[in-house]
Every structure is written in structure tokens, then in C-alpha cells.
Design a protein around this motif. Structure first.
Motif, short mmCIF file in Angstrom:
data_model
loop_
_atom_site.label_atom_id
_atom_site.label_comp_id
_atom_site.label_asym_id
_atom_site.label_seq_id
_atom_site.Cartn_x
_atom_site.Cartn_y
_atom_site.Cartn_z
N ALA A 261 130.01 -74.07 22.67
CA ALA A 261 130.70 -73.68 23.91
C ALA A 261 130.11 -72.39 24.46
O ALA A 261 129.63 -71.53 23.72
CB ALA A 261 132.19 -73.49 23.64
N GLY A 262 130.14 -72.28 25.77
CA GLY A 262 129.65 -71.07 26.42
C GLY A 262 129.78 -71.17 27.93
O GLY A 262 130.36 -72.11 28.47
N VAL A 263 129.23 -70.18 28.62
CA VAL A 263 129.25 -70.13 30.08
C VAL A 263 127.91 -69.57 30.55
O VAL A 263 127.50 -68.49 30.11
CB VAL A 263 130.39 -69.21 30.60
N LEU A 264 127.22 -70.32 31.41
CA LEU A 264 126.07 -69.74 32.11
C LEU A 264 126.67 -68.84 33.18
O LEU A 264 127.56 -69.26 33.92
CB LEU A 264 125.20 -70.81 32.76
N THR A 265 126.21 -67.62 33.26
CA THR A 265 126.80 -66.67 34.22
C THR A 265 125.89 -66.35 35.38
O THR A 265 126.36 -65.95 36.44
CB THR A 265 127.19 -65.36 33.51
N CYS B 82 106.26 -63.95 47.47
CA CYS B 82 107.17 -64.66 46.58
C CYS B 82 108.56 -64.73 47.19
O CYS B 82 108.87 -64.05 48.17
CB CYS B 82 107.22 -64.02 45.20
N THR B 83 109.37 -65.57 46.60
CA THR B 83 110.78 -65.70 46.96
C THR B 83 111.61 -65.27 45.77
O THR B 83 111.36 -65.71 44.65
CB THR B 83 111.12 -67.17 47.31
N LEU B 84 112.56 -64.38 45.98
CA LEU B 84 113.54 -64.00 44.97
C LEU B 84 114.83 -64.75 45.28
O LEU B 84 115.28 -64.73 46.42
CB LEU B 84 113.81 -62.50 45.01
N ALA B 85 115.40 -65.43 44.29
CA ALA B 85 116.62 -66.19 44.52
C ALA B 85 117.57 -66.02 43.33
O ALA B 85 117.11 -65.83 42.20
CB ALA B 85 116.28 -67.66 44.71
N TYR B 86 118.87 -66.08 43.60
CA TYR B 86 119.85 -65.91 42.53
C TYR B 86 121.07 -66.79 42.76
O TYR B 86 121.41 -67.13 43.89
CB TYR B 86 120.28 -64.46 42.37
N ILE B 87 121.71 -67.17 41.65
CA ILE B 87 123.00 -67.87 41.65
C ILE B 87 123.88 -67.17 40.63
O ILE B 87 123.49 -67.04 39.47
CB ILE B 87 122.84 -69.35 41.25
N PHE B 88 125.05 -66.71 41.06
CA PHE B 88 126.01 -66.08 40.16
C PHE B 88 127.32 -66.86 40.17
O PHE B 88 128.34 -66.38 40.62
CB PHE B 88 126.28 -64.63 40.58
N TYR B 89 127.30 -68.09 39.69
CA TYR B 89 128.50 -68.89 39.52
C TYR B 89 128.78 -69.00 38.03
O TYR B 89 127.86 -69.24 37.25
CB TYR B 89 128.31 -70.32 40.04
#
Length: 161
Positions: free
Chosen positions: A20-24, A95-102
């Protein structure tokens, strides 16, 4: 960050864990501005099918070319990055910097991979660097929580009736 070069392999596993865990958070640095052929696949809890299978441009709300925008949970920007060629030499690239914080909870396992769309070829070698953060505990209640889920439907050919 870990970096991959898409000149030889069509699919690369970025992350895998059991338990079990969470990708943050997921962060990407993509050499050049064209990442339309890159597909992110994510599978939760040993599912036979990915719960996320979508081009990065869909996840980052771009159609043809990355457009800069920033929000609390998702964003991207065009910039220039310094890529290490070897231990004594680096070169500057667009370059492209991209992020997801879900928060993306799972209870048995999580697998993240990136691949090229079938038949897609970059004009030049493209380097993708990434960082995926997670925690090994999951405080979410499975009966009250849904999986992060994005599926892109691909269509080739005419849409005329």
C-alpha cells in the motif's frame, strides 16, 4: 532525476512497488518541446489493464504544442535545460518542465511506465527525465476512495458519417 533516451526502447518502466502507498507527485523534464508521442501508463493493484493510459499532452492539457500554465496540482512551462552529456560536458537544450501533484492511492501495487505511441518516431533523440515521489503508507479508505483514472481513446481515419 532519472533520465531516459527514447532512441532505442519504445517502453520504459519508471516506477514499481508492492504494498500500500500513495504516489504524491510526478515531475518531468522533456528535451525539446515535442512530447506528443509519449504515453503515460499507470496500473494500480495488479490490474490487468492500465487505469491511466494517455499521451502526456492530454494529461498536461495541450493539443499540438505545450503551452505554459501553472495551477496548484498540474502545470508545465517551456524553458532551457542543461543536460549532462558525460561526466565533463553538458549542453543546453530547449525543454518542457511538467508536474502533477495529485494524491494517487493504491493498496497492493503501483506501476508507472512511459511509451511511444504505435508508429510514432521522434525527429531527433528525445530525453525524458522524471522524478516520482511516493510514501509507503496509505491513509485513504479503499471503500471511500477512487483510483486516479485517465484513458485516452485513439482514433485514426475519418470521422465523417
Amino acid at each position: 532525476m532519472t533520465c531516459l533516451d527514447f532512441t532505442s526502447q519504445r517502453t520504459n518502466e519508471l516506477f514499481y512497488t508492492k504494498g500500500a502507498g500513495v504516489l504524491t507527485a510526478m515531475r518531468f523534464v522533456i528535451e525539446n518541446f515535442d512530447y506528443s508521442g509519449l504515453v503515460l501508463n499507470m496500473t494500480w493493484d495488479d490490474s490487468d489493464f492500465p487505469q491511466v493510459s494517455a499521451p502526456l499532452r492530454v494529461l498536461f492539457l495541450s493539443h499540438d504544442k505545450p503551452m505554459p500554465y501553472h495551477a496548484a496540482t498540474i502545470g508545465q512551462t517551456k524553458t532551457s535545460c542543461l543536460f549532462r552529456v558525460n561526466s565533463s560536458m553538458s549542453e543546453e537544450q530547449n525543454c518542457t518542465l511538467a508536474y502533477i501533484f495529485y494524491p494517487m492511492p493504491f493498496w497492493e501495487s503501483a506501476r508507472v511506465s512511459i511509451s511511444l505511441l504505435p508508429g510514432y518516431h521522434f525527429n531527433n533523440a528525445t530525453k525524458v527525465c522524471y522524478n516520482i515521489t511516493h510514501r509507503n503508507s496509505n491513509l485513504f479508505h479503499k471503500s471511500e476512495t477512487g483510483y486516479f483514472h485517465v484513458i485516452a481513446i485513439y482514433h485514426t481515419g475519418s470521422l465523417s458519417g
